[in-house]
Design an enzyme around this catalytic site. Structure first.
Site, PDB file in Angstrom:
ATOM      1  N   ARG A 147      18.567  12.503 -29.283  1.00  0.00           N
ATOM      2  CA  ARG A 147      19.293  12.730 -28.031  1.00  0.00           C
ATOM      3  C   ARG A 147      19.211  11.456 -27.199  1.00  0.00           C
ATOM      4  O   ARG A 147      18.110  10.939 -26.952  1.00  0.00           O
ATOM      5  CB  ARG A 147      18.676  13.891 -27.250  1.00  0.00           C
ATOM      6  CG  ARG A 147      19.531  14.287 -26.057  1.00  0.00           C
ATOM      7  CD  ARG A 147      18.827  15.273 -25.145  1.00  0.00           C
ATOM      8  NE  ARG A 147      17.868  14.607 -24.280  1.00  0.00           N
ATOM      9  CZ  ARG A 147      17.291  15.189 -23.224  1.00  0.00           C
ATOM     10  NH1 ARG A 147      17.568  16.447 -22.931  1.00  0.00           N
ATOM     11  NH2 ARG A 147      16.427  14.518 -22.473  1.00  0.00           N
ATOM     12  N   TYR A 159      18.019  12.073 -14.786  1.00  0.00           N
ATOM     13  CA  TYR A 159      17.546  13.027 -15.768  1.00  0.00           C
ATOM     14  C   TYR A 159      17.405  12.392 -17.166  1.00  0.00           C
ATOM     15  O   TYR A 159      18.332  11.745 -17.641  1.00  0.00           O
ATOM     16  CB  TYR A 159      18.532  14.208 -15.848  1.00  0.00           C
ATOM     17  CG  TYR A 159      18.249  15.045 -17.044  1.00  0.00           C
ATOM     18  CD1 TYR A 159      17.136  15.860 -17.052  1.00  0.00           C
ATOM     19  CD2 TYR A 159      19.015  14.944 -18.195  1.00  0.00           C
ATOM     20  CE1 TYR A 159      16.797  16.579 -18.173  1.00  0.00           C
ATOM     21  CE2 TYR A 159      18.694  15.664 -19.321  1.00  0.00           C
ATOM     22  CZ  TYR A 159      17.576  16.477 -19.305  1.00  0.00           C
ATOM     23  OH  TYR A 159      17.232  17.165 -20.420  1.00  0.00           O
ATOM     24  N   ASP A 211      22.913  15.105 -23.314  1.00  0.00           N
ATOM     25  CA  ASP A 211      22.787  16.241 -22.389  1.00  0.00           C
ATOM     26  C   ASP A 211      23.337  15.840 -21.019  1.00  0.00           C
ATOM     27  O   ASP A 211      22.812  14.928 -20.378  1.00  0.00           O
ATOM     28  CB  ASP A 211      21.299  16.619 -22.280  1.00  0.00           C
ATOM     29  CG  ASP A 211      21.072  17.922 -21.526  1.00  0.00           C
ATOM     30  OD1 ASP A 211      22.026  18.458 -20.950  1.00  0.00           O
ATOM     31  OD2 ASP A 211      19.902  18.392 -21.518  1.00  0.00           O
ATOM     32  N   HIS A 213      23.406  17.953 -18.517  1.00  0.00           N
ATOM     33  CA  HIS A 213      22.560  18.689 -17.571  1.00  0.00           C
ATOM     34  C   HIS A 213      23.364  19.335 -16.433  1.00  0.00           C
ATOM     35  O   HIS A 213      23.034  19.202 -15.251  1.00  0.00           O
ATOM     36  CB  HIS A 213      21.439  17.790 -17.038  1.00  0.00           C
ATOM     37  CG  HIS A 213      20.096  18.472 -17.057  1.00  0.00           C
ATOM     38  ND1 HIS A 213      19.550  19.052 -15.950  1.00  0.00           N
ATOM     39  CD2 HIS A 213      19.224  18.687 -18.066  1.00  0.00           C
ATOM     40  CE1 HIS A 213      18.368  19.601 -16.275  1.00  0.00           C
ATOM     41  NE2 HIS A 213      18.157  19.397 -17.557  1.00  0.00           N
ATOM     42  N   GLU A 237      25.846  18.501 -24.521  1.00  0.00           N
ATOM     43  CA  GLU A 237      25.108  19.681 -24.036  1.00  0.00           C
ATOM     44  C   GLU A 237      25.353  19.938 -22.560  1.00  0.00           C
ATOM     45  O   GLU A 237      25.404  18.995 -21.762  1.00  0.00           O
ATOM     46  CB  GLU A 237      23.619  19.407 -24.285  1.00  0.00           C
ATOM     47  CG  GLU A 237      22.708  20.488 -23.750  1.00  0.00           C
ATOM     48  CD  GLU A 237      21.241  20.157 -23.994  1.00  0.00           C
ATOM     49  OE1 GLU A 237      20.936  19.305 -24.861  1.00  0.00           O
ATOM     50  OE2 GLU A 237      20.396  20.747 -23.306  1.00  0.00           O
ATOM     51  N   GLU A 263      20.568  26.830 -22.404  1.00  0.00           N
ATOM     52  CA  GLU A 263      19.119  26.853 -22.168  1.00  0.00           C
ATOM     53  C   GLU A 263      18.748  27.646 -20.923  1.00  0.00           C
ATOM     54  O   GLU A 263      17.632  28.137 -20.812  1.00  0.00           O
ATOM     55  CB  GLU A 263      18.539  25.430 -22.112  1.00  0.00           C
ATOM     56  CG  GLU A 263      19.004  24.615 -20.929  1.00  0.00           C
ATOM     57  CD  GLU A 263      18.492  23.183 -20.942  1.00  0.00           C
ATOM     58  OE1 GLU A 263      18.574  22.537 -21.995  1.00  0.00           O
ATOM     59  OE2 GLU A 263      18.009  22.719 -19.906  1.00  0.00           O
ATOM     60  N   ARG A 284      21.885  27.257 -27.173  1.00  0.00           N
ATOM     61  CA  ARG A 284      20.685  26.531 -26.768  1.00  0.00           C
ATOM     62  C   ARG A 284      19.493  27.409 -26.393  1.00  0.00           C
ATOM     63  O   ARG A 284      18.427  26.902 -26.048  1.00  0.00           O
ATOM     64  CB  ARG A 284      21.043  25.632 -25.564  1.00  0.00           C
ATOM     65  CG  ARG A 284      21.879  24.441 -25.938  1.00  0.00           C
ATOM     66  CD  ARG A 284      21.044  23.375 -26.600  1.00  0.00           C
ATOM     67  NE  ARG A 284      20.136  22.741 -25.667  1.00  0.00           N
ATOM     68  CZ  ARG A 284      18.919  22.333 -25.991  1.00  0.00           C
ATOM     69  NH1 ARG A 284      18.437  22.514 -27.205  1.00  0.00           N
ATOM     70  NH2 ARG A 284      18.155  21.747 -25.092  1.00  0.00           N
ATOM     71  N   GLU A 340      15.432  21.302 -31.001  1.00  0.00           N
ATOM     72  CA  GLU A 340      14.918  20.269 -30.094  1.00  0.00           C
ATOM     73  C   GLU A 340      13.401  20.204 -30.227  1.00  0.00           C
ATOM     74  O   GLU A 340      12.723  21.226 -30.257  1.00  0.00           O
ATOM     75  CB  GLU A 340      15.295  20.613 -28.647  1.00  0.00           C
ATOM     76  CG  GLU A 340      14.819  19.567 -27.642  1.00  0.00           C
ATOM     77  CD  GLU A 340      15.240  19.896 -26.210  1.00  0.00           C
ATOM     78  OE1 GLU A 340      15.492  21.082 -25.918  1.00  0.00           O
ATOM     79  OE2 GLU A 340      15.321  18.965 -25.398  1.00  0.00           O
ATOM     80  N   TRP A 403      21.154  20.116 -10.653  1.00  0.00           N
ATOM     81  CA  TRP A 403      20.232  19.186 -11.332  1.00  0.00           C
ATOM     82  C   TRP A 403      20.233  19.465 -12.781  1.00  0.00           C
ATOM     83  O   TRP A 403      20.493  19.460 -13.702  1.00  0.00           O
ATOM     84  CB  TRP A 403      18.791  19.315 -10.831  1.00  0.00           C
ATOM     85  CG  TRP A 403      17.908  18.311 -11.532  1.00  0.00           C
ATOM     86  CD1 TRP A 403      17.824  16.966 -11.284  1.00  0.00           C
ATOM     87  CD2 TRP A 403      17.036  18.552 -12.649  1.00  0.00           C
ATOM     88  NE1 TRP A 403      16.958  16.357 -12.151  1.00  0.00           N
ATOM     89  CE2 TRP A 403      16.470  17.319 -13.010  1.00  0.00           C
ATOM     90  CE3 TRP A 403      16.703  19.693 -13.383  1.00  0.00           C
ATOM     91  CZ2 TRP A 403      15.557  17.184 -14.067  1.00  0.00           C
ATOM     92  CZ3 TRP A 403      15.806  19.573 -14.424  1.00  0.00           C
ATOM     93  CH2 TRP A 403      15.219  18.326 -14.758  1.00  0.00           C
TER      94      TRP A 403
HETATM   95  C1  GCO Z   1      16.577  19.859 -22.440  1.00  0.00           C
HETATM   96  C2  GCO Z   1      16.442  20.104 -21.015  1.00  0.00           C
HETATM   97  C3  GCO Z   1      15.127  20.224 -20.386  1.00  0.00           C
HETATM   98  C4  GCO Z   1      15.146  20.869 -19.030  1.00  0.00           C
HETATM   99  C5  GCO Z   1      13.856  21.528 -18.749  1.00  0.00           C
HETATM  100  C6  GCO Z   1      13.902  22.355 -17.496  1.00  0.00           C
HETATM  101  O1  GCO Z   1      15.553  19.693 -23.066  1.00  0.00           O
HETATM  102  O2  GCO Z   1      17.681  19.839 -22.908  1.00  0.00           O
HETATM  103  O3  GCO Z   1      17.603  20.091 -20.318  1.00  0.00           O
HETATM  104  O4  GCO Z   1      14.333  19.101 -20.455  1.00  0.00           O
HETATM  105  O5  GCO Z   1      15.436  19.955 -18.032  1.00  0.00           O
HETATM  106  O6  GCO Z   1      13.509  22.310 -19.831  1.00  0.00           O
HETATM  107  O7  GCO Z   1      12.794  23.166 -17.391  1.00  0.00           O
HETATM  108 MG    MG Z   2      19.239  20.459 -21.733  1.00  0.00          MG
END
Ligand code: GCO
Ligand code: MG
Length: 403
Positions: A147, A159, A211, A213, A237, A263, A284, A340, A403
């Site tokens: 990633r 991030y 990602d 995010h 992602e 996620e 996810r 992951e 975020w």
């Molecule tokens: C990922 C993520 C995480 C999140 C985290 C929040 O691994 O793809 O987006 O790192 O930011 O799990 O608790």
């Molecule tokens: Mg993520």
């Protein structure tokens, strides 16, 4: 096999983990992960105050009945706190049932469908040379899928990107959340060039993931996905905030870049449109945040009808117990995609002893009966709870952003 005790263990070896520890009249110990990053104590209370007393005296073999009892019986369904709590019970019971059978859990889920689970590792860098170095490091560690996250000129902290040599951990041990900045236009201008350079340097075969995010609007995500097509991503992602399932229709109609989402989702109902209309390619969700193995398996079976595969969340905030659950499930299902893998800090191993292995790019849950994880209670006490928060994001004008 009757449940005798159900105890919630909160410990912070490197970061905070919440674990449900169930013991039975036969002396077996089952573990379930109940870690919800930044809101840990809410799940600890849900379990300790409202669920643990109901477990005492129940048959530990009654995994499905207990799941339904906690889900339907609460009246208030779904939501991350509820589903993480139910997940912990579900995984702890599966752990017990498999230990009682003397088998690694994956054998009870249908047996191994593959030799091991292709894992992806994280590489982030503020600028290209740093990113390239991070990718080389991951490849040297044995990862065969990466990633890629990058800094963006004009955005101070971002991030997935950290100072070289320090492990990335999104939750910070501060009294209030750290504030980061976001600028979608700057990001959209910069990222395609980064992914082009990485693809060029590392060749066509290496699976690359990215990602977003949750930060783009549907039309921005559509444009972004299209602009990345030449660099052949394994997935893009969380391109938009996951709760708006319909947004993916627009993204999907403009790009063939594969999409991964989920996620932060926690129920099969969060996936009905996404799966039914084939709007994503990878799921996810982890067992930890989606009601456990029982519930995630249902989501993944539904996904399998549409050739959608798993891509379970595996950050450090999924504990070694949650990670083991993901690995047993991933080994057994047919529609496994990728896993992951963000290794925990070395100090986490003082408390959680695991049987899973990582070799030649593949994870394997190991052959110990049950999940294969042991929790050292005395060691856990040496790492008392430490609050930590995930960051908050703001746009250049100060508006709060995802975020
Ligand atoms: C990922 C993520 C995480 C999140 C985290 C929040 O691994 O793809 O987006 O790192 O930011 O799990 O608790
Ligand atoms: Mg993520």
């Amino acid at each position: 096999m009757i449940i005798e005790t159900a105890e919630v263990v909160v410990t912070s070896p490197g970061r905070t983990f919440v674990t449900l520890r169930i013991t039975t009249d036969e002396g077996l110990v089952g573990l379930g992960d109940a870690t919800l990053n930044g809101r840990e104590l809410a799940v600890a209370s849900y379990l300790g105050d409202h669920v643990a007393p109901l477990l005492i005296g129940r048959d530990a073999h009654a995994v499905e009945d207990t799941w339904q009892f906690l889900h339907r019986g609460a009246y208030w369904r779904r939501g991350p706190v509820t589903m993480t709590a139910i997940a912990a019970v579900d995984v702890a019971l599966w752990d017990l049932v498999a230990q009682r059978a003397g088998l690694p859990l994956y054998q009870l889920l249908g047996g191994a469908s593959r030799r091991g689970l292709l894992a992806y590792g994280h590489a982030g860098g503020r600028e290209l040379p740093e990113l390239s170095e991070a990718i080389h490091r991951r490849l040297a560690e044995g990862f065969r899928a990466i990633r890629v996250q990058s800094g963006v000129p004009g955005i101070a902290a971002l991030y997935g990107v950290t100072d070289p040599g320090t492990a990335y951990e999104p939750a910070r041990r501060t009294a209030r959340p750290v504030e980061e900045q976001w600028d979608s236009r700057a990001y959209l201008r910069h990222l395609p060039g980064v992914l082009e350079a990485v693809r060029h340097e590392f060749g066509p075969a290496l699976p690359l993931l990215h990602d977003v995010h949750h930060r783009l609007t549907p039309i921005e995500a559509a444009r972004f996905g299209r602009s990345l097509e030449p660099y052949d991503l394994f997935w893009l992602e969380d391109c938009t905030p996951a709760e708006n399932q319909e947004a993916l229709r627009l993204v999907r109609s403009h790009t063939v870049t594969p999409l991964a989402i989920g996620e932060v989702l926690n129920s099969v109902h969060d996936y009905r449109t996404l799966i039914g209309e084939q709007l994503v390619d990878f799921i996810r969700s982890s067992p930890t945040h989606t009601g456990g193995i029982t519930a995630l398996r249902r989501i993944l079976d539904l996904a399998a009808l549409h050739q959608i595969r798993s891509g379970m969340h595996g950050p450090t905030d999924v504990s070694p117990v949650g990670m083991a659950a993901a690995l047993h499930l991933g080994l057994a299902i047919h529609n496994f995609g990728i896993q992951e893998y963000m290794p925990h800090a070395a100090v986490t191993a003082d408390v959680f002893e695991t049987s899973f292995t990582f070799a030649e790019g593949l994870l394997h849950p190991g052959e110990r009966p049950g999940l294969g994880v042991r929790l050292d209670l005395a060691a856990a006490e040496k790492y008392p709870y430490q609050p930590a928060y995930l960051p908050v994001n703001r746009l250049p004008d100060g508006t709060v952003h995802d975020w």
